[in-house]
Design an enzyme around this catalytic site. Structure first.
Site, PDB file in Angstrom:
ATOM      1  N   HIS A  35       7.693  -2.882 -35.743  1.00 40.67           N
ATOM      2  CA  HIS A  35       7.550  -2.186 -35.032  1.00 40.67           C
ATOM      3  C   HIS A  35       7.488  -0.975 -35.673  1.00 40.67           C
ATOM      4  O   HIS A  35       7.741   0.089 -35.300  1.00 40.67           O
ATOM      5  CB  HIS A  35       8.421  -1.818 -34.207  1.00 40.67           C
ATOM      6  CG  HIS A  35       7.635  -3.268 -32.968  1.00 40.67           C
ATOM      7  ND1 HIS A  35       7.242  -2.438 -32.412  1.00 40.67           N
ATOM      8  CD2 HIS A  35       8.887  -4.007 -32.712  1.00 40.67           C
ATOM      9  CE1 HIS A  35       7.395  -4.392 -31.561  1.00 40.67           C
ATOM     10  NE2 HIS A  35       8.262  -4.718 -31.832  1.00 40.67           N
ATOM     11  N   SER A 126       3.435 -16.870 -32.299  1.00 44.29           N
ATOM     12  CA  SER A 126       4.399 -17.087 -32.300  1.00 44.29           C
ATOM     13  C   SER A 126       5.098 -16.011 -33.069  1.00 44.29           C
ATOM     14  O   SER A 126       5.889 -16.025 -33.781  1.00 44.29           O
ATOM     15  CB  SER A 126       4.901 -18.392 -33.414  1.00 44.29           C
ATOM     16  OG  SER A 126       4.733 -19.351 -31.998  1.00 44.29           O
ATOM     17  N   SER A 129       0.892 -14.698 -36.769  1.00 44.48           N
ATOM     18  CA  SER A 129       0.217 -13.905 -36.398  1.00 44.48           C
ATOM     19  C   SER A 129      -1.592 -14.599 -36.603  1.00 44.48           C
ATOM     20  O   SER A 129      -2.839 -14.150 -37.288  1.00 44.48           O
ATOM     21  CB  SER A 129      -0.298 -12.316 -37.563  1.00 44.48           C
ATOM     22  OG  SER A 129      -0.906 -11.007 -36.735  1.00 44.48           O
ATOM     23  N   GLU A 163      -9.416  -6.475 -32.774  1.00 46.89           N
ATOM     24  CA  GLU A 163      -8.495  -6.796 -32.434  1.00 46.89           C
ATOM     25  C   GLU A 163      -8.124  -5.302 -30.985  1.00 46.89           C
ATOM     26  O   GLU A 163      -7.440  -5.994 -29.663  1.00 46.89           O
ATOM     27  CB  GLU A 163      -7.162  -6.946 -32.818  1.00 46.89           C
ATOM     28  CG  GLU A 163      -5.917  -7.266 -32.211  1.00 46.89           C
ATOM     29  CD  GLU A 163      -5.072  -8.679 -32.220  1.00 46.89           C
ATOM     30  OE1 GLU A 163      -5.571  -9.190 -33.771  1.00 46.89           O
ATOM     31  OE2 GLU A 163      -4.343  -8.755 -31.714  1.00 46.89           O
ATOM     32  N   ASP A 175      -0.878  -7.036 -39.884  1.00 47.18           N
ATOM     33  CA  ASP A 175      -0.780  -7.927 -40.029  1.00 47.18           C
ATOM     34  C   ASP A 175      -2.578  -8.274 -40.938  1.00 47.18           C
ATOM     35  O   ASP A 175      -2.379  -9.145 -41.274  1.00 47.18           O
ATOM     36  CB  ASP A 175      -1.122  -8.654 -38.624  1.00 47.18           C
ATOM     37  CG  ASP A 175      -0.079  -8.595 -37.383  1.00 47.18           C
ATOM     38  OD1 ASP A 175       0.977  -8.247 -38.270  1.00 47.18           O
ATOM     39  OD2 ASP A 175      -0.008  -8.603 -36.970  1.00 47.18           O
ATOM     40  N   TYR A 225       4.688  -3.962 -25.587  1.00 51.27           N
ATOM     41  CA  TYR A 225       4.214  -3.814 -26.598  1.00 51.27           C
ATOM     42  C   TYR A 225       3.940  -2.103 -26.662  1.00 51.27           C
ATOM     43  O   TYR A 225       3.716  -1.632 -26.887  1.00 51.27           O
ATOM     44  CB  TYR A 225       3.233  -4.602 -27.218  1.00 51.27           C
ATOM     45  CG  TYR A 225       2.688  -4.447 -29.356  1.00 51.27           C
ATOM     46  CD1 TYR A 225       3.599  -4.812 -30.151  1.00 51.27           C
ATOM     47  CD2 TYR A 225       1.004  -3.362 -28.787  1.00 51.27           C
ATOM     48  CE1 TYR A 225       2.662  -4.165 -30.866  1.00 51.27           C
ATOM     49  CE2 TYR A 225       1.300  -3.288 -30.291  1.00 51.27           C
ATOM     50  CZ  TYR A 225       1.920  -3.302 -31.098  1.00 51.27           C
ATOM     51  OH  TYR A 225       1.415  -2.649 -32.349  1.00 51.27           O
TER      52      TYR A 225
HETATM   53  P1  ADP Z   1      -0.210 -14.725 -32.297  1.00 55.63           P
HETATM   54  O1  ADP Z   1      -1.152 -13.615 -33.135  1.00 55.63           O
HETATM   55  O2  ADP Z   1       1.110 -14.270 -33.196  1.00 55.63           O
HETATM   56  O3  ADP Z   1      -0.292 -15.880 -33.046  1.00 55.63           O
HETATM   57  P2  ADP Z   1      -2.417 -13.548 -30.297  1.00 55.63           P
HETATM   58  O4  ADP Z   1      -1.474 -14.349 -28.559  1.00 55.63           O
HETATM   59  O5  ADP Z   1      -2.538 -12.854 -30.982  1.00 55.63           O
HETATM   60  O6  ADP Z   1      -0.845 -14.530 -31.054  1.00 55.63           O
HETATM   61  O7  ADP Z   1      -2.963 -14.978 -31.032  1.00 55.63           O
HETATM   62  C1  ADP Z   1      -3.019 -16.434 -30.675  1.00 55.63           C
HETATM   63  C2  ADP Z   1      -4.649 -16.280 -29.953  1.00 55.63           C
HETATM   64  O8  ADP Z   1      -5.413 -16.714 -31.212  1.00 55.63           O
HETATM   65  C3  ADP Z   1      -5.122 -17.796 -29.721  1.00 55.63           C
HETATM   66  O9  ADP Z   1      -4.672 -17.889 -28.260  1.00 55.63           O
HETATM   67  C4  ADP Z   1      -6.419 -18.092 -29.737  1.00 55.63           C
HETATM   68  O10 ADP Z   1      -7.047 -17.501 -28.749  1.00 55.63           O
HETATM   69  C5  ADP Z   1      -6.562 -17.170 -31.145  1.00 55.63           C
HETATM   70  N1  ADP Z   1      -6.487 -18.697 -31.968  1.00 55.63           N
HETATM   71  C6  ADP Z   1      -5.560 -18.228 -33.062  1.00 55.63           C
HETATM   72  N2  ADP Z   1      -5.905 -19.634 -34.279  1.00 55.63           N
HETATM   73  C7  ADP Z   1      -6.821 -20.311 -33.936  1.00 55.63           C
HETATM   74  C8  ADP Z   1      -6.963 -21.404 -33.916  1.00 55.63           C
HETATM   75  N3  ADP Z   1      -6.535 -22.578 -35.216  1.00 55.63           N
HETATM   76  N4  ADP Z   1      -8.426 -21.413 -33.481  1.00 55.63           N
HETATM   77  C9  ADP Z   1      -8.345 -21.009 -32.522  1.00 55.63           C
HETATM   78  N5  ADP Z   1      -7.867 -19.913 -31.756  1.00 55.63           N
HETATM   79  C10 ADP Z   1      -6.901 -19.432 -32.705  1.00 55.63           C
HETATM   80 MG    MG Z   2      -1.895 -11.628 -32.572  1.00 62.30          MG
END
Ligand code: ADP
Ligand code: MG
Length: 389
Positions: A35, A126, A129, A163, A175, A225
């Site tokens: 953060h 999780s 990223s 993003e 990230d 956040y």
């Molecule tokens: P984090 O970045 O912590 O994993 P986020 O909520 O920012 O969590 O991003 C997750 C989102 O990114 C998923 O809900 C999906 O929309 C997209 N995403 C990530 N990996 C994939 C994948 N392998 N296939 C399709 N979408 C994905």
């Molecule tokens: Mg993310």
């Protein structure tokens, strides 16, 4: 899903194709410095070998067809390059369109589309990223297919902007930077104030980084956040009335202690205190790691977690439980939450010969305390986003 099967998975969805390319984009763990990438601080992340793969075939028309092995119920998502506006039921294509819009905005033409089969080994949502992994993956695909002359750093910036602007998550640069610029066996010391960076060998000796996924979905994470960002901005405004700074992390802890009484609200004081102290922990952590003092490094991870728990208040029951379980194990040098918090993952620095016992004890303790399973796996530090074949 087996990575060797990706090509046949592509062909099942899109039909046979001789012209495919394979791409990979990693996830990341932030070793320390949480953060503070939006407070002008230093962070210390690594890319990991878990990541997002894509098998991609160029098309001659302007169609883009997407399929994710992680979201099979969604089926094929299709759109046209002539219309990159938000669809009502956008789903994960938001990351793809978002990156495309950014490329176009800086003048890169996207004349033709592609078919892409995407599959990720990073758990979504999780804190490792997966979203930034996907954004850099798309950037790399566009560069490769259209032969753009663009550096990885610029792709990192465009991905972050995608993003921020298109997806609407006000994330810092860490990230995307860690994912695009990652290097096997190295962590990256990144100064988010001016984007200067240095690779630092991750001298963990006989120790591994254990990723501990709480499996707690980060509900409210985005709104919380944004709330933390506003609190930091509010604290910064107050400090600016007495010191000439641009970011909270421009202050050392000693300087902060001298002027912090200008922050007249306890909650804002604690948010700022986290940012300033975390930044100093990062610098110290990088020094002690360079000198091979893994034990000291572990202690700094613990202090980081406590600061995120008590001052920044972004941990929550699941992260605190899993980190405290890790702290209690023989062979664990340190542990902390990683990523935005409120759920998601923590990391622990574990002596290699203790990994199995530690995993077992944490898995058991977590299930007992929380009622569902955690996922535990050793992370390997890997390369950044690339075209594989
Ligand atoms: P984090 O970045 O912590 O994993 P986020 O909520 O920012 O969590 O991003 C997750 C989102 O990114 C998923 O809900 C999906 O929309 C997209 N995403 C990530 N990996 C994939 C994948 N392998 N296939 C399709 N979408 C994905
Ligand atoms: Mg993310």
């Amino acid at each position: 899903m087996n990575i060797e099967n990706l090509k046949s998975a592509f062909e099942k969805v899109f039909g046979e194709n001789e012209n495919t390319k394979l791409f990979f984009s990693p996830g990341r763990v932030n070793l320390i410095g949480e953060h503070i990438d939006y407070n002008g601080g230093c962070v210390f992340p690594s890319a990991i070998t878990y990541g997002t793969y894509a098998v991609v075939a160029p098309r001659e028309d302007q169609k883009v067809r997407l399929y994710s092995g992680n979201f099979e119920d969604r089926g094929i998502i299709e759109f046209d390059l002539t219309d990159l506006s938000h669809a009502d039921d956008e789903h994960w294509s938001v990351y793809v369109k978002g990156v495309m819009v950014q490329f176009k905005e800086v003048g890169f033409e996207i004349p033709t589309g592609f078919d892409a089969y995407v599959y990720g080994t990073i758990p979504n949502g999780s804190g490792l990223s997966s979203s930034a992994s996907l954004e850099l993956l798309v950037s790399q695909i566009l560069k490769e297919l259209h032969g753009y002359d663009i550096s990885m750093i610029d792709m990192v910036k465009l991905s972050q902007k995608a993003e921020n602007v298109y997806v609407g998550v006000n994330c810092g640069i860490m990230d995307q930077f860690a994912i695009g610029m990652g290097k096997k066996d190295y962590a990256i010391k990144l100064n988010t104030n001016d984007l200067s960076y240095e690779y630092a060998k991750a001298n963990l000796g006989e120790h591994s980084i254990l990723i501990m996924n709480t499996n707690k979905k980060r509900e409210l994470a985005d709104s919380k956040y944004n709330e933390r960002r506003q609190e930091c901005d509010a604290a910064l405004e107050l400090l600016k009335t007495v010191v000439d700074i641009n970011f909270l992390c421009d202050l050392t802890v000693a300087e902060f202690d001298r002027v912090s009484n200008v922050i007249n609200k306890d909650v804002l004081y604690r948010r700022a205190k986290h940012a300033v102290t975390e930044n100093e922990r990062v610098k110290l952590a990088i020094e002690v790691l360079a000198s091979g003092d893994v034990h000291r490094f572990g202690k700094l991870l613990n202090e980081s977690h406590k600061s995120l728990r008590d001052d920044y208040e972004v941990t929550g029951k699941e992260l605190d439980t899993i980190v405290e379980l890790a702290w209690a194990q023989e062979g664990v040098l340190g542990a902390r939450m990683t990523g935005a918090g409120f759920g998601g993952c923590a990391i622990a620095l574990v002596r290699n010969d203790a990994v199995e016992a530690v995993k077992e004890a944490i898995a058991k303790g977590y299930k007992e305390a929380i009622g569902y399973d955690a996922e535990l796996y050793v992370a390997t530090i890997g390369d950044g986003t690339k075209t594989l074949a």
